[in-house]
Design an enzyme around this catalytic site. Structure first.
Site, mmCIF file in Angstrom:
data_model
loop_
_atom_site.group_PDB
_atom_site.id
_atom_site.type_symbol
_atom_site.label_atom_id
_atom_site.label_comp_id
_atom_site.label_asym_id
_atom_site.label_seq_id
_atom_site.Cartn_x
_atom_site.Cartn_y
_atom_site.Cartn_z
ATOM 1 N N HIS A 189 -7.130 -4.786 10.046
ATOM 2 C CA HIS A 189 -6.838 -4.508 8.628
ATOM 3 C C HIS A 189 -5.548 -5.194 8.177
ATOM 4 O O HIS A 189 -4.640 -5.436 8.976
ATOM 5 C CB HIS A 189 -6.828 -3.000 8.322
ATOM 6 C CG HIS A 189 -5.627 -2.234 8.777
ATOM 7 N ND1 HIS A 189 -5.613 -0.863 8.912
ATOM 8 C CD2 HIS A 189 -4.375 -2.620 9.135
ATOM 9 C CE1 HIS A 189 -4.433 -0.455 9.303
ATOM 10 N NE2 HIS A 189 -3.654 -1.509 9.450
ATOM 11 N N ASN A 208 -7.484 -2.956 14.196
ATOM 12 C CA ASN A 208 -8.862 -3.203 13.748
ATOM 13 C C ASN A 208 -8.942 -4.390 12.775
ATOM 14 O O ASN A 208 -9.967 -4.603 12.150
ATOM 15 C CB ASN A 208 -9.436 -1.937 13.089
ATOM 16 C CG ASN A 208 -8.639 -1.496 11.863
ATOM 17 O OD1 ASN A 208 -7.737 -2.193 11.415
ATOM 18 N ND2 ASN A 208 -8.979 -0.347 11.316
ATOM 19 N N GLU A 247 -9.438 -1.757 5.259
ATOM 20 C CA GLU A 247 -10.075 -1.478 6.541
ATOM 21 C C GLU A 247 -11.335 -2.342 6.697
ATOM 22 O O GLU A 247 -11.829 -2.893 5.711
ATOM 23 C CB GLU A 247 -10.446 0.008 6.590
ATOM 24 C CG GLU A 247 -9.258 0.954 6.420
ATOM 25 C CD GLU A 247 -8.382 1.082 7.670
ATOM 26 O OE1 GLU A 247 -8.236 0.091 8.419
ATOM 27 O OE2 GLU A 247 -7.840 2.177 7.884
ATOM 28 N N ASP A 271 0.821 -1.211 0.000
ATOM 29 C CA ASP A 271 0.000 0.000 0.000
ATOM 30 C C ASP A 271 0.855 1.261 0.000
ATOM 31 O O ASP A 271 2.073 1.205 0.195
ATOM 32 C CB ASP A 271 -0.967 -0.011 1.192
ATOM 33 C CG ASP A 271 -0.294 -0.383 2.508
ATOM 34 O OD1 ASP A 271 0.952 -0.401 2.567
ATOM 35 O OD2 ASP A 271 -1.015 -0.659 3.469
#
Ligand code: PGA
Length: 264
Positions: free
Chosen positions: A138, A136, A143, A67
């Site tokens: 990810h 979380n 996400e 990313d």
């Protein structure tokens, strides 16, 4: 899922690095999927040491990062291209022309995402993909609510991720809210996936990924679908798993079997 639970973060980095070293020794022209964040830094230091000692070469390697922030070019100190150059590429014998990070400064990011997918295919697909995990759940910047079959695309970051990453930006510095990330489907296409997690703040995400339902609410749970995935955890990241002793027992049995078959 193969789950390896080790004492501390140093052991996790060592184990993860050895998987990459073995891959490179088996196939010097490997296609590596790489990650940024705090977790992979010690693994990269071990790869640098292995390169310096002549244990591995990266001369024939192609790499693809997961990313990049949208809106930062590679010279920006918080860009993931800058991170990769400074944490790994500048210190090893890789040809930078063969290293790929999604272009955060693309004029047309949507077209750039499609091109990134094509470049991965053209390189022959990713042999081994390194992952961290967010609190979380990810993976990359996928996400919660990310499609489980998603491909490389523009993603909006959650408030939690922006807060987690704010530590890298000074208060007067622009912090992007958008990213380009490989999709979950892109990650699942890698031939082997290695996820590293250390520290207690990852324990809930690891529990949800391993023992929770397959769900877009926890993107890393999609790894339950992968045929060749290994989670390398320290005791703290593993601490909320329901039966740590059972996972350790499985790993011992795996090792015994591999030794008996001469594959250890
Ligand atoms: P970290 O980030 O390694 O800095 O904890 C992991 C991630 O957000 O994927």
């Amino acid at each position: 899922m193969q789950i390896v639970i080790l004492q501390d973060s140093a052991a996790v980095a060592e184990y993860g690095a050895n998987l990459f070293i073995q891959q490179l020794q088996k196939k010097p022209a490997s296609v590596l999927g790489l990650a940024t964040g705090s977790t992979p830094v010690s693994l990269y230091q071990r790869l640098i040491a292995a390169n310096r000692s002549g244990e591995v070469s990266f001369k024939q390697v192609t790499s693809f990062n997961l990313d990049e922030y949208l809106g930062l070019d590679g010279s920006h100190k918080q860009s993931y291209r800058y991170f990769m150059n400074s944490q790994l590429f500048d210190a090893i014998d890789i040809d930078k022309a063969n290293t790929h990070v999604p272009p955060g400064d693309a004029d047309d990011p949507i077209e750039a995402c499609d091109r990134y997918e094509q470049q991965i295919v053209k390189a022959g697909g990713i042999d081994i993909q390194l992952l961290g995990i967010g609190r979380n759940g990810h993976i990359g910047f996928n996400e919660p609510s990310s499609g489980l079959m998603s491909r490389t695309r523009v993603k909006t970051l959650t408030k939690a991720t922006i807060e987690d990453n704010a530590r890298f930006f000074s208060s007067d510095e622009y912090q992007p809210h958008l990213s380009i990330t490989m999709g979950i489907g892109t990650i699942l296409d890698a031939k082997k996936v290695v996820l590293l997690a250390t520290g207690e703040n990852k324990a809930d995400a690891i529990k949800a990924s391993v023992e929770g339902a397959l769900s877009a609410a926890c993107p890393a749970s999609a790894l339950q679908l992968h045929r060749n995935v290994i989670l390398v955890l320290d005791e703290a990241a593993a601490s909320k798993l329901s039966d740590i002793e059972f996972y350790k027992h499985i790993e011992l049995e795996n090792q015994k079997l591999m030794q008996r078959l001469g594959k250890a």
